[in-house]
Write an enzyme that holds these catalytic residues in place. Structure first.
Site, mmCIF file in Angstrom:
data_model
loop_
_atom_site.group_PDB
_atom_site.id
_atom_site.type_symbol
_atom_site.label_atom_id
_atom_site.label_comp_id
_atom_site.label_asym_id
_atom_site.label_seq_id
_atom_site.Cartn_x
_atom_site.Cartn_y
_atom_site.Cartn_z
ATOM 1 N N ASP A 58 0.847 -1.180 0.000
ATOM 2 C CA ASP A 58 0.000 0.000 0.000
ATOM 3 C C ASP A 58 0.892 1.243 0.000
ATOM 4 O OD1 ASP A 58 0.924 0.279 2.622
ATOM 5 O OD2 ASP A 58 -0.947 -0.427 3.519
ATOM 6 N N THR A 59 0.326 2.397 0.215
ATOM 7 C CA THR A 59 1.114 3.639 0.164
ATOM 8 C C THR A 59 2.111 3.774 1.301
ATOM 9 O OG1 THR A 59 -0.650 4.820 1.320
ATOM 10 C CG2 THR A 59 -0.660 4.911 -1.098
#
Length: 148
Positions: free
Chosen positions: A27-28
Site C-alpha cells: 500500500d502507500t
C-alpha cells in the site's frame, strides 16, 4: 537467507518457496496489502504441486479437475514490507478422497508473520467434488508427517 530454486524445495514433507515483496504488493505505506498474503500462499501451493511432480495445469487442461480453496483460517501476525524476503512454507496435514488439509506459513527472518490452515477440494469442471487421482493420493500420503 540463501536463495532457493525458483520453484522452491520439498524437504521432509515441507515445501519452501522464497519470495520478495515488490512495490505492487504494498500500500502507500510500503506495507503488504492484506489480500496479497493469499496470493503468496497460492504461489506456495502451486509450486508445492510442481515440485512434488503433479501437473495441476495439465489436469485442468485435460478436464480432470482443479483444486479450489473451500475454507481458510488466517492469522496476520506482523506486517511484511517492501523489499522483504519471505519464505512460504506449505505442508499437507491430511488427505481425503476429494480434499486436502494444508497448513501454510509466511516467514521473515525465521519468524512467522502470517499463518493459514485451509482445505483445498478437488473439483470436476462443473465445480462438483471429485476423487483425486490415485497416484496423487499415494504421493500425498507419503508426504504427511507420521505424527500428524
Amino acid at each position: 537467507m540463501s536463495a532457493l530454486p525458483s520453484s522452491g524445495v520439498l524437504d521432509g514433507g515441507v515445501h519452501r518457496l522464497q519470495l520478495r515483496v515488490y512495490f505492487e504488493d504494498t500500500d502507500t505505506a510500503a506495507i503488504v496489502y492484506h489480500a496479497k498474503y493469499l496470493h503468496f500462499l497460492e504461489r506456495g501451493r502451486t509450486e508445492f504441486l510442481r515440485v512434488a511432480g503433479i501437473d495441476h495445469a495439465a489436469a485442468v487442461r485435460e478436464g480432470l479437475g482443479a483444486y479450489a480453496v473451500t475454507q481458510m483460517d488466517c492469522r496476520w501476525l506482523r506486517p511484511a514490507r517492501l523489499d522483504d524476503v519471505l519464505l512460504v512454507e506449505t505442508r499437507l496435514i491430511s488427505v481425503r478422497a476429494a480434499a486436502c488439509r494444508i497448513d501454510q506459513a509466511i516467514i521473515r527472518d525465521g519468524t512467522p508473520i502470517f499463518t493459514a490452515n485451509l482445505t483445498a477440494a478437488f473439483l470436476d469442471p462443473a465445480g462438483r467434488p471429485r476423487r483425486q487421482p490415485r497416484d496423487w493420493l499415494a504421493l500425498y500420503h507419503s508426504l504427511i508427517p507420521q505424527d500428524a
